[in-house]
Write an enzyme that holds these catalytic residues in place. Structure first.
Site: not given
Ligand code: GLU
Length: 303
Positions: A243
């Site tokens: 990202k």
């Molecule tokens: N915030 C995390 C991410 O964008 C995902 C965390 C989760 O799904 O436990 O990769």
């Protein structure tokens, strides 16, 4: 469709626009939740002040809507929930499950590259410091807080809808970083419990975190969710999309002619599902039929 009362969720970190892999995981999380009669919740994981951007969060929410996703209740923002994370650390502290760690990242890396250390694993340097050493170090550095995992709990098992029963390492995970920010692992577990989430669908790069998160959930008096770690989207050379690099981001794809409807259709096709509105796709969704391999789509040329 079942009559479950639980919930699934999607929990993006707002470090940039969503990419094709995030979009596919979001659609899968929605389908898994809706097909099992669960609520679907959205949580913005914006705890890290260095990496989170408010504009990126707003953009991600707009992108998810354009893909056709809906969610129940208001969006939860981790940056507004500091009190909950403090309470959780206090509770663990009362159970004797927290200790201060003064190690720098570099010291941990050096120790874990020693012949018998697992790469990146915390070697336990500060687990049993004497009071005198702790006080001395406290004057020099602000500590991180770590979970004190008892030796008999260092392997943990989770249930995953794709991988089955998975056994993995449960380490002394950081609960609060040295800069005072609650860790990702703590916040995820606290929020999944508080939000009643019993189904976690996310990219399989997080599979190895699941045993430690499941253990932490039990320490906090809860039950771990059922997991479904879904395949990532990769480039032809096998590297996954990032990202932060803007790789195959939805704006980039839109500029190349792949608008949200096309992106959704391509994702559904990759899952063997028809290009219909999501509430109709859900009737045909079979979790067991989700492809098990990572997906390597033919992406438009980068502009
Ligand atoms: N915030 C995390 C991410 O964008 C995902 C965390 C989760 O799904 O436990 O990769």
């Amino acid at each position: 469709m079942g009559t479950q009362t639980g919930a699934g969720r999607f929990a993006p970190s707002p470090s940039g626009p969503l990419h094709l892999g995030n979009a596919r995981t979001a659609i899968l999380a929605w389908l898994f939740a809706r097909a099992s009669g669960r609520r679907f919740l959205l949580r913005v994981e914006d705890l890290d002040p260095q990496r989170s951007r408010a504009d990126a969060a707003a953009q991600q929410l707009a992108e998810l809507k354009q893909l056709g996703l809906d969610w129940d209740g208001p969006v939860v923002w981790q940056s507004r929930r500091g009190g909950r994370y403090r309470d959780a650390v206090d509770m663990l502290r009362r159970e004797g499950l927290v200790y201060e760690c003064f190690c720098t990242r570099r010291e941990i890396q050096e120790a874990s590259s020693a012949p018998h250390g697992a790469p990146g694993a915390y070697p336990g340097t500060c687990r049993n410091l004497s009071d005198i050493d702790r006080e001395r170090l406290c004057r020099i550095r602000r500590p991180a807080l770590r979970l004190r995992v008892p030796p008999e709990e260092r392997r943990g098992e989770i249930t995953d809808l794709r991988f089955g029963q998975v056994c993995g390492e449960v380490d002394d995970v950081v609960l609060r970083r040295r800069d005072g920010v609650p860790s990702y692992n703590l916040a995820v577990v606290v929020d999944d419990l508080a939000q009643g989430i019993d189904q976690v669908v996310r990219g399989d790069d997080l599979l190895s975190s699941a045993p430690r998160q499941a253990f932490l959930a039990r320490c906090l008096g809860g039950l771990p969710p059922v997991y479904a770690h879904v395949p990532l989207v990769v480039r032809p050379d096998g590297t996954r999309l990032a990202k932060r690099d803007g790789d195959a981001s939805l704006p980039e794809l839109a500029a190349a002619g792949w608008d949200a409807a096309r992106v959704r259709a391509i994702i559904l096709d990759s899952l063997g599902l028809p290009d219909l509105p999501l509430h109709r796709v859900v009737e045909r969704f079979d979790p067991a039929a989700v492809p098990r391999e990572s997906w390597c789509p033919a992406l438009p040329e980068r502009t």
